[in-house]
Design an enzyme around this catalytic site. Structure first.
Site, mmCIF file in Angstrom:
data_model
loop_
_atom_site.group_PDB
_atom_site.id
_atom_site.type_symbol
_atom_site.label_atom_id
_atom_site.label_comp_id
_atom_site.label_asym_id
_atom_site.label_seq_id
_atom_site.Cartn_x
_atom_site.Cartn_y
_atom_site.Cartn_z
ATOM 1 N N ASP A 11 0.747 -1.164 0.073
ATOM 2 C CA ASP A 11 0.146 -0.164 -0.262
ATOM 3 C C ASP A 11 0.802 1.171 -0.038
ATOM 4 O O ASP A 11 0.538 2.342 0.778
ATOM 5 C CB ASP A 11 -0.825 -0.114 1.187
ATOM 6 C CG ASP A 11 -2.118 -1.184 1.118
ATOM 7 O OD1 ASP A 11 -2.000 -2.177 0.225
ATOM 8 O OD2 ASP A 11 -2.821 -1.077 1.829
ATOM 9 N N ASP A 53 -4.791 -0.388 -1.754
ATOM 10 C CA ASP A 53 -6.216 -0.298 -1.470
ATOM 11 C C ASP A 53 -7.102 0.059 -2.807
ATOM 12 O O ASP A 53 -6.282 0.772 -3.123
ATOM 13 C CB ASP A 53 -6.486 0.935 -0.361
ATOM 14 C CG ASP A 53 -6.716 0.185 1.026
ATOM 15 O OD1 ASP A 53 -6.947 -0.986 1.193
ATOM 16 O OD2 ASP A 53 -7.060 0.823 1.903
ATOM 17 N N HIS A 55 -10.740 1.028 -3.301
ATOM 18 C CA HIS A 55 -12.091 0.926 -2.672
ATOM 19 C C HIS A 55 -13.067 1.949 -3.705
ATOM 20 O O HIS A 55 -12.615 2.639 -4.538
ATOM 21 C CB HIS A 55 -12.104 1.699 -1.465
ATOM 22 C CG HIS A 55 -11.370 1.276 -0.451
ATOM 23 N ND1 HIS A 55 -11.346 -0.041 -0.216
ATOM 24 C CD2 HIS A 55 -10.406 1.649 0.267
ATOM 25 C CE1 HIS A 55 -10.552 -0.219 1.080
ATOM 26 N NE2 HIS A 55 -10.113 0.791 1.249
ATOM 27 N N HIS A 72 -10.549 6.961 1.423
ATOM 28 C CA HIS A 72 -9.075 6.963 0.671
ATOM 29 C C HIS A 72 -8.915 6.147 -0.400
ATOM 30 O O HIS A 72 -9.870 5.127 -0.301
ATOM 31 C CB HIS A 72 -8.297 6.538 2.145
ATOM 32 C CG HIS A 72 -8.416 5.360 2.736
ATOM 33 N ND1 HIS A 72 -9.407 5.165 3.523
ATOM 34 C CD2 HIS A 72 -8.221 3.980 2.180
ATOM 35 C CE1 HIS A 72 -9.567 3.854 4.130
ATOM 36 N NE2 HIS A 72 -8.659 3.119 3.152
ATOM 37 N N LYS A 97 -7.164 -4.828 -3.290
ATOM 38 C CA LYS A 97 -8.089 -5.271 -2.344
ATOM 39 C C LYS A 97 -9.161 -4.250 -1.828
ATOM 40 O O LYS A 97 -8.793 -3.122 -2.205
ATOM 41 C CB LYS A 97 -7.167 -5.720 -1.142
ATOM 42 C CG LYS A 97 -6.198 -4.512 -0.433
ATOM 43 C CD LYS A 97 -5.579 -5.101 0.615
ATOM 44 C CE LYS A 97 -4.544 -4.240 1.017
ATOM 45 N NZ LYS A 97 -4.634 -3.102 1.519
ATOM 46 N N CYS A 141 -2.403 -2.871 7.535
ATOM 47 C CA CYS A 141 -2.226 -3.766 6.398
ATOM 48 C C CYS A 141 -0.966 -4.803 6.382
ATOM 49 O O CYS A 141 -1.117 -5.910 6.092
ATOM 50 C CB CYS A 141 -2.315 -2.912 5.048
ATOM 51 S SG CYS A 141 -4.213 -2.248 4.913
HETATM 52 ZN ZN LIG Z 1 -8.755 1.167 2.989
#
Ligand SMILES: [Zn+2]
Length: 202
Positions: A11, A53, A55, A72, A97, A141
């Site tokens: 990340d 990440d 999202h 975020h 993810k 994470c």
């Molecule tokens: Zn997140």
């Protein structure tokens, strides 16, 4: 370093670095060190994985929809991009993810590559037995990923000079490192790894 090792960078995205919406204090400070690890693995023709990440705009992971975090790393946004200082090789395998709008996914073991392959299956495919893990954030994470990797049966080595934590509570990162080590993770620094690598070649 053995053939069955791989590097996992967790990340390193704009939103997790200073000026990002969920910045880890000095999160960008570890990127030059990560780049050194990347060079070593790339030159050894060992796989480099990079998780992110990724999202949707609307997810219960975000405060606005009842979750714990400010928005975020929204898909295709500037904040979701890898930090510009990070030098990923072209061969790097990107693991995404957090696409499920109703789940928090902190671990790379909940991530998939561009073709939808799960991380665990990729590790099996490449016969990876040891993961070297660095990135953000040590207490979320990175921690969840390392715990899953150990459960999966992989050996894990933490890149001590290339992890940083959020530390919502003071010492969260320290506690996370202690926990990971107590469950079997080893620690390394770039100096030590460089020496190991030079020794194997020489
Ligand atoms: Zn997140």
């Amino acid at each position: 370093m053995k053939k069955k090792s791989a590097l996992l960078i967790v990340d390193i995205q704009n939103d997790f670095c200073p000026n990002g919406s969920l910045a880890v204090p000095e999160g960008d400070a570890i990127i030059p060190v990560l780049n050194k690890y990347i060079k070593i693995f790339s030159s050894g023709k060992l796989p480099v994985f990079a998780s992110r990440d990724w999202h949707p705009k609307k997810t219960t992971h975000f405060k606005e929809f009842g979750g714990p975090w400010p928005a975020h790393c929204v898909q295709d946004s500037h904040g979701a991009r890898f930090h510009p200082v990070l030098r990923l090789p072209e061969s790097a395998i990107i693991l995404s993810k957090g696409m499920d709008p109703e789940a928090d996914s902190y671990s790379a073991f909940q991530a998939v590559d561009a073709k939808g392959n799960e991380f665990a299956d990729l590790l099996k495919k490449f016969s990876i037995k040891e993961l070297f893990v660095g990135g953000l954030a040590a207490d979320y994470c990175v921690r969840w990923t390392v715990l899953d990797a150990l459960k999966f049966g992989s050996r894990v080595t933490l890149l001590m000079d290339a992890i940083k934590g959020v530390n919502l509570r003071e010492k969260d990162s320290e506690a996370a490192v202690e926990e990971m080590v107590s469950l079997g993770a080893k620690k390394i620094t770039i100096e030590k790894l460089s020496r190991m690598f030079a020794g194997e070649r020489g």
